[in-house]
Design a protein around this motif. Structure first.
Motif, PDB file in Angstrom:
ATOM      1  N   ASN A 170       0.815  -1.226   0.000  1.00  0.00           N
ATOM      2  CA  ASN A 170       0.000   0.000   0.000  1.00  0.00           C
ATOM      3  C   ASN A 170       0.845   1.272   0.000  1.00  0.00           C
ATOM      4  O   ASN A 170       0.515   2.262   0.674  1.00  0.00           O
ATOM      5  N   ASN A 171       1.924   1.275  -0.772  1.00  0.00           N
ATOM      6  CA  ASN A 171       2.765   2.461  -0.909  1.00  0.00           C
ATOM      7  C   ASN A 171       2.514   3.126  -2.263  1.00  0.00           C
ATOM      8  O   ASN A 171       1.923   2.531  -3.169  1.00  0.00           O
ATOM      9  N   THR A 172       3.011   4.353  -2.407  1.00  0.00           N
ATOM     10  CA  THR A 172       2.890   5.084  -3.663  1.00  0.00           C
ATOM     11  C   THR A 172       4.257   5.575  -4.110  1.00  0.00           C
ATOM     12  O   THR A 172       4.974   6.218  -3.342  1.00  0.00           O
ATOM     13  N   GLY A 173       4.611   5.259  -5.356  1.00  0.00           N
ATOM     14  CA  GLY A 173       5.802   5.812  -5.995  1.00  0.00           C
ATOM     15  C   GLY A 173       5.369   6.634  -7.193  1.00  0.00           C
ATOM     16  O   GLY A 173       4.796   6.085  -8.148  1.00  0.00           O
ATOM     17  N   GLU A 174       5.614   7.935  -7.147  1.00  0.00           N
ATOM     18  CA  GLU A 174       5.099   8.782  -8.223  1.00  0.00           C
ATOM     19  C   GLU A 174       6.107   9.856  -8.626  1.00  0.00           C
ATOM     20  O   GLU A 174       6.834  10.401  -7.803  1.00  0.00           O
ATOM     21  N   LYS A 175       6.154  10.110  -9.920  1.00  0.00           N
ATOM     22  CA  LYS A 175       6.932  11.200 -10.502  1.00  0.00           C
ATOM     23  C   LYS A 175       8.420  11.105 -10.160  1.00  0.00           C
ATOM     24  O   LYS A 175       9.104  12.126 -10.030  1.00  0.00           O
ATOM     25  N   ASN A 176       8.928   9.888  -9.998  1.00  0.00           N
ATOM     26  CA  ASN A 176      10.356   9.715  -9.773  1.00  0.00           C
ATOM     27  C   ASN A 176      11.102   9.712 -11.101  1.00  0.00           C
ATOM     28  O   ASN A 176      10.528   9.451 -12.152  1.00  0.00           O
ATOM     29  N   ALA A 177      12.412   9.987 -11.049  1.00  0.00           N
ATOM     30  CA  ALA A 177      13.186  10.199 -12.271  1.00  0.00           C
ATOM     31  C   ALA A 177      13.408   8.922 -13.070  1.00  0.00           C
ATOM     32  O   ALA A 177      13.691   8.994 -14.263  1.00  0.00           O
ATOM     33  N   THR A 178      13.306   7.762 -12.437  1.00  0.00           N
ATOM     34  CA  THR A 178      13.440   6.514 -13.183  1.00  0.00           C
ATOM     35  C   THR A 178      12.259   5.595 -12.872  1.00  0.00           C
ATOM     36  O   THR A 178      11.159   5.840 -13.311  1.00  0.00           O
ATOM     37  N   ILE A 179      12.466   4.558 -12.086  1.00  0.00           N
ATOM     38  CA  ILE A 179      11.494   3.490 -11.878  1.00  0.00           C
ATOM     39  C   ILE A 179      10.678   3.748 -10.615  1.00  0.00           C
ATOM     40  O   ILE A 179      11.197   4.229  -9.609  1.00  0.00           O
ATOM     41  N   GLY A 180       9.415   3.393 -10.653  1.00  0.00           N
ATOM     42  CA  GLY A 180       8.597   3.508  -9.447  1.00  0.00           C
ATOM     43  C   GLY A 180       9.019   2.517  -8.377  1.00  0.00           C
ATOM     44  O   GLY A 180       9.356   2.895  -7.250  1.00  0.00           O
ATOM     45  N   PHE A 181       9.012   1.224  -8.729  1.00  0.00           N
ATOM     46  CA  PHE A 181       9.393   0.145  -7.814  1.00  0.00           C
ATOM     47  C   PHE A 181      10.327  -0.805  -8.570  1.00  0.00           C
ATOM     48  O   PHE A 181       9.948  -1.338  -9.622  1.00  0.00           O
ATOM     49  N   GLU A 182      11.509  -1.048  -8.024  1.00  0.00           N
ATOM     50  CA  GLU A 182      12.450  -1.960  -8.663  1.00  0.00           C
ATOM     51  C   GLU A 182      12.831  -3.080  -7.704  1.00  0.00           C
ATOM     52  O   GLU A 182      13.214  -2.823  -6.556  1.00  0.00           O
ATOM     53  N   ILE A 183      12.719  -4.310  -8.178  1.00  0.00           N
ATOM     54  CA  ILE A 183      13.236  -5.459  -7.444  1.00  0.00           C
ATOM     55  C   ILE A 183      14.525  -5.886  -8.115  1.00  0.00           C
ATOM     56  O   ILE A 183      14.554  -6.170  -9.315  1.00  0.00           O
ATOM     57  N   GLY A 184      15.605  -5.936  -7.347  1.00  0.00           N
ATOM     58  CA  GLY A 184      16.908  -6.299  -7.890  1.00  0.00           C
ATOM     59  C   GLY A 184      17.041  -7.802  -8.055  1.00  0.00           C
ATOM     60  O   GLY A 184      16.062  -8.531  -8.242  1.00  0.00           O
ATOM     61  N   VAL A 185      18.261  -8.299  -7.959  1.00  0.00           N
ATOM     62  CA  VAL A 185      18.540  -9.729  -8.125  1.00  0.00           C
ATOM     63  C   VAL A 185      18.166 -10.414  -6.815  1.00  0.00           C
ATOM     64  O   VAL A 185      19.015 -10.811  -6.018  1.00  0.00           O
ATOM     65  N   ASN A 186      16.869 -10.544  -6.595  1.00  0.00           N
ATOM     66  CA  ASN A 186      16.385 -10.926  -5.277  1.00  0.00           C
ATOM     67  C   ASN A 186      15.217 -11.890  -5.365  1.00  0.00           C
ATOM     68  O   ASN A 186      14.626 -12.078  -6.421  1.00  0.00           O
ATOM     69  N   ILE A 187      14.860 -12.473  -4.213  1.00  0.00           N
ATOM     70  CA  ILE A 187      13.860 -13.531  -4.182  1.00  0.00           C
ATOM     71  C   ILE A 187      12.812 -13.274  -3.095  1.00  0.00           C
ATOM     72  O   ILE A 187      13.070 -12.608  -2.105  1.00  0.00           O
ATOM     73  N   PHE A 188      11.630 -13.813  -3.341  1.00  0.00           N
ATOM     74  CA  PHE A 188      10.563 -13.892  -2.343  1.00  0.00           C
ATOM     75  C   PHE A 188      10.176 -12.540  -1.752  1.00  0.00           C
ATOM     76  O   PHE A 188       9.862 -12.430  -0.574  1.00  0.00           O
ATOM     77  N   ASN A 189      10.173 -11.504  -2.582  1.00  0.00           N
ATOM     78  CA  ASN A 189       9.609 -10.224  -2.179  1.00  0.00           C
ATOM     79  C   ASN A 189       8.147 -10.148  -2.623  1.00  0.00           C
ATOM     80  O   ASN A 189       7.758 -10.743  -3.623  1.00  0.00           O
ATOM     81  N   THR A 190       7.359  -9.383  -1.876  1.00  0.00           N
ATOM     82  CA  THR A 190       5.952  -9.188  -2.226  1.00  0.00           C
ATOM     83  C   THR A 190       5.656  -7.711  -2.360  1.00  0.00           C
ATOM     84  O   THR A 190       5.926  -6.927  -1.440  1.00  0.00           O
ATOM     85  N   LEU A 191       5.098  -7.317  -3.513  1.00  0.00           N
ATOM     86  CA  LEU A 191       4.576  -5.976  -3.724  1.00  0.00           C
ATOM     87  C   LEU A 191       3.061  -6.117  -3.842  1.00  0.00           C
ATOM     88  O   LEU A 191       2.555  -6.730  -4.788  1.00  0.00           O
ATOM     89  N   PHE A 192       2.333  -5.570  -2.879  1.00  0.00           N
ATOM     90  CA  PHE A 192       0.887  -5.744  -2.834  1.00  0.00           C
ATOM     91  C   PHE A 192       0.199  -4.404  -2.601  1.00  0.00           C
ATOM     92  O   PHE A 192       0.536  -3.663  -1.665  1.00  0.00           O
ATOM     93  N   GLY A 193      -0.756  -4.080  -3.461  1.00  0.00           N
ATOM     94  CA  GLY A 193      -1.605  -2.921  -3.242  1.00  0.00           C
ATOM     95  C   GLY A 193      -0.921  -1.578  -3.401  1.00  0.00           C
ATOM     96  O   GLY A 193      -1.403  -0.567  -2.878  1.00  0.00           O
ATOM     97  N   ASN A 194       0.195  -1.533  -4.136  1.00  0.00           N
ATOM     98  CA  ASN A 194       0.919  -0.277  -4.319  1.00  0.00           C
ATOM     99  C   ASN A 194       0.416   0.483  -5.544  1.00  0.00           C
ATOM    100  O   ASN A 194      -0.227  -0.083  -6.429  1.00  0.00           O
ATOM    101  N   LYS A 195       0.775   1.762  -5.609  1.00  0.00           N
ATOM    102  CA  LYS A 195       0.506   2.594  -6.773  1.00  0.00           C
ATOM    103  C   LYS A 195       1.817   3.099  -7.339  1.00  0.00           C
ATOM    104  O   LYS A 195       2.651   3.647  -6.609  1.00  0.00           O
ATOM    105  N   SER A 196       2.001   2.919  -8.639  1.00  0.00           N
ATOM    106  CA  SER A 196       3.172   3.434  -9.346  1.00  0.00           C
ATOM    107  C   SER A 196       2.672   4.316 -10.480  1.00  0.00           C
ATOM    108  O   SER A 196       2.110   3.824 -11.464  1.00  0.00           O
ATOM    109  N   ILE A 197       2.888   5.634 -10.331  1.00  0.00           N
ATOM    110  CA  ILE A 197       2.194   6.598 -11.177  1.00  0.00           C
ATOM    111  C   ILE A 197       3.170   7.647 -11.709  1.00  0.00           C
ATOM    112  O   ILE A 197       3.944   8.235 -10.943  1.00  0.00           O
TER     113      ILE A 197
END
Length: 310
Positions: A170-197
């Protein structure tokens, strides 16, 4: 337990911390104060609220960052951290320890990251990162949870997740210069209910060699890059990720972009029940064909190849 008050009892926050013992509280009144290093366990450091208690000026003891948390089980609550630019490599808040809680903290106009979260098992709730030089939030390690935070107009990613087993909810990433949400070389992360705008790059990006991540029920809209991207580079591929029930609309600015892009070579990912519409040029694209990936129940207007929409 003792409450130490700044500035009536102690002139600055670090002096209050130095006088405290484990389990004490530090109350910071309204005003502007230098940075500090929380180096004793189980302290609660709380201000009068965002925009009222402001941490600015001299950085934390022994470094260039505004606030450093180097002891376990710290609670930070209720202040703004701003303007730390020592050597152009200053984070607003840097957490190097475990089992801490950050609540209602704003970090802005710092030369590096708004929040750098190391250690393990840290909880970040209702925090704000804006106008920082690089990432708004950087989760470098494992088992963190970040909830109801906002990351906007930062110089790089809104949220960079470079550790494993993190929950981003339930986070918001907006108007950033590159990516809203980035997952790197990683495992078992959960992104749920977020806004990337309205980010300048991709809305959500899974790096090559990311695996077993869950991207569920997010809203990805009006980003200049792809809405959601699963990347491949040389022999490194995105594998066994789940992209489920996301709303992906109006992403892309040219014919190299898509709503959901699964690059050629991605393996055993599941892309299902997403709703994609008005993306440029295509809503869902599987480069090189479906391969070992599964596409099921997606609502979209067009796909490449055909047949990925229902």
């Amino acid at each position: 337990m003792t409450i130490h008050v700044v500035p009536t009892e102690f002139a600055n926050v670090q002096a209050a911390i130095d006088a405290a013992v484990a389990g004490d509280s530090i109350q910071i009144l309204a005003g502007t104060f230098d940075g500090f290093n929380v180096n004793k366990e189980r302290l609660k450091v709380f201000g009068c609220g965002i925009g009222k208690t402001i941490i600015a000026g001299a950085p934390a003891m022994g470094g260039d960052d505004g606030i450093v948390v180097s002891a376990d089980q710290t609670i930070l609550k209720g202040f703004t951290v701003q303007g730390f630019k020592e050597e152009f490599d200053s984070d607003g808040v840097e957490v190097n320890s475990n089992n801490n809680i950050l609540v209602n903290i704003e970090s802005k106009f710092n030369s590096d990251e708004g929040f750098e979260i190391d250690g393990e098992n840290n909880l970040i709730i209702n925090c704000i990162a804006s106008f920082n030089g690089t990432e708004g939030f950087d989760l470098d390690t494992e088992h963190h949870c970040i909830i109801n935070c906002n990351s906007s107009q930062n110089g790089d990613q809104g949220f960079e997740i470079t550790g494993d087993f993190n929950k981003v909810i339930n986070n918001t990433g907006e108007k950033n210069a590159t990516i809203g949400f980035e997952i790197g070389v990683n495992i078992f992360n959960t992104l749920f209910g977020n806004k990337s705008i309205k980010n300048k790059g991709n809305g959500i990006e899974l790096s090559p060699e990311s695996s077993n991540n869950n991207i569920i029920d997010n809203f990805i809209c009006n980003n200049e890059g792809n809405g959601i991207t699963l990347l491949v580079e040389d022999d490194f591929v995105s594998i066994q990720n789940v992209i489920d029930s996301n709303i992906v609309r109006n992403n892309g600015i040219d014919d190299t972009t898509a709503g959901i892009l699964v690059e050629d070579g991605s393996l055993e990912n599941v892309i299902r029940f997403n709703k994609a519409k008005n993306n440029i040029v295509v809503d869902i694209e599987a480069e090189g064909g479906i391969g070992t990936n599964t596409y099921d129940g997606n609502k979209c207007e067009n796909s490449l190849p055909d047949g990925l929409c229902t």
